[in-house]
Design an enzyme around this catalytic site. Structure first.
Site, PDB file in Angstrom:
ATOM      1  N   PHE A 111       0.774  -1.262  -0.145  1.00 13.64           N
ATOM      2  CA  PHE A 111       0.097   0.116   0.076  1.00 13.64           C
ATOM      3  C   PHE A 111       0.889   1.243  -0.063  1.00 13.64           C
ATOM      4  CE2 PHE A 111      -1.823  -3.256   2.493  1.00 13.64           C
ATOM      5  CZ  PHE A 111      -0.946  -3.291   3.653  1.00 13.64           C
TER       6      PHE A 111
ATOM      7  N   VAL B 201       4.420   2.360  -3.689  1.00 15.35           N
ATOM      8  CA  VAL B 201       3.893   2.257  -5.156  1.00 15.35           C
ATOM      9  C   VAL B 201       2.609   3.022  -5.080  1.00 15.35           C
ATOM     10  CG1 VAL B 201       2.021   0.695  -5.476  1.00 15.35           C
ATOM     11  CG2 VAL B 201       4.452   0.120  -6.085  1.00 15.35           C
ATOM     12  N   PRO B 202       2.567   3.940  -6.026  1.00 16.34           N
ATOM     13  CA  PRO B 202       1.398   4.630  -5.738  1.00 16.34           C
ATOM     14  C   PRO B 202      -0.083   4.203  -5.913  1.00 16.34           C
ATOM     15  CG  PRO B 202       2.242   4.923  -7.987  1.00 16.34           C
ATOM     16  CD  PRO B 202       3.118   3.925  -7.233  1.00 16.34           C
ATOM     17  N   CYS B 203      -0.276   3.237  -5.169  1.00 14.92           N
ATOM     18  CA  CYS B 203      -1.714   2.593  -5.078  1.00 14.92           C
ATOM     19  C   CYS B 203      -2.848   3.528  -4.939  1.00 14.92           C
ATOM     20  CB  CYS B 203      -1.528   1.527  -4.102  1.00 14.92           C
ATOM     21  SG  CYS B 203      -1.013   1.812  -2.623  1.00 14.92           S
ATOM     22  N   HIS B 204      -2.646   4.723  -4.356  1.00 15.89           N
ATOM     23  CA  HIS B 204      -3.254   5.731  -4.180  1.00 15.89           C
ATOM     24  C   HIS B 204      -3.919   6.425  -5.376  1.00 15.89           C
ATOM     25  CE1 HIS B 204       0.674   8.079  -3.710  1.00 15.89           C
ATOM     26  NE2 HIS B 204       0.143   8.843  -4.357  1.00 15.89           N
TER      27      HIS B 204
END
Length: 112
Positions: free
Chosen positions: A51, A55-58
């Site tokens: 998350f 890693v730009p999971c946002h």
DNA sequence: CACCTGACATAAT
DNA sequence: AATTATGCCAGGT
């Protein structure tokens, strides 16, 4: 529960890293980039482990252009943080968690 | 190996 | 327009 990313997850993260800051993609688009027809599998990959902003999971949101989830939760302070992160990158959401600037939504994940 | 879960999507009611 | 049902795909048990 710590575990290293599976091959599939790595694939998803890789595609995700191609999403530039200030832009977002839907699970479906990301799925298309990795050849997966199920956003659910993508969501799983996100929810699993990496998350945090490493890693730009946002930058991944559901097709409804809502905030979706973040750090394993679909609601809560994590989501507030996600909104703020995106706002900082130029992607604004309203109080309902709806994406304001649809121009920030990539139609496809760019290749390297 | 079979069944369940899940940060989704789409169609049908 | 809102809710329900079905399809997808990979991971976990």
């Amino acid at each position: 529960m710590d575990r290293e990313p599976t091959v599939f997850e790595s694939r998803v993260y890789e595609a995700l890293c191609r999403v530039p800051a200030g832009k977002v993609v839907t699970y479906k688009t990301l799925g298309h980039a990795v050849g997966c027809a199920s956003g659910q599998a993508i969501g799983n990959a996100m929810r699993r482990n990496p998350f945090a902003p490493e890693v730009p999971c946002h930058r991944v949101i559901p097709a409804t252009l809502m905030l979706g989830g973040f750090m394993g939760d679909v609601i809560g302070e994590k989501i507030e943080r996600k909104r703020k992160l995106l706002a900082k990158e130029g992607v604004k959401f309203d109080e309902a968690g709806k994406l304001l600037d649809e121009g920030c939504l990539l139609a496809d994940v760019p290749l390297d």
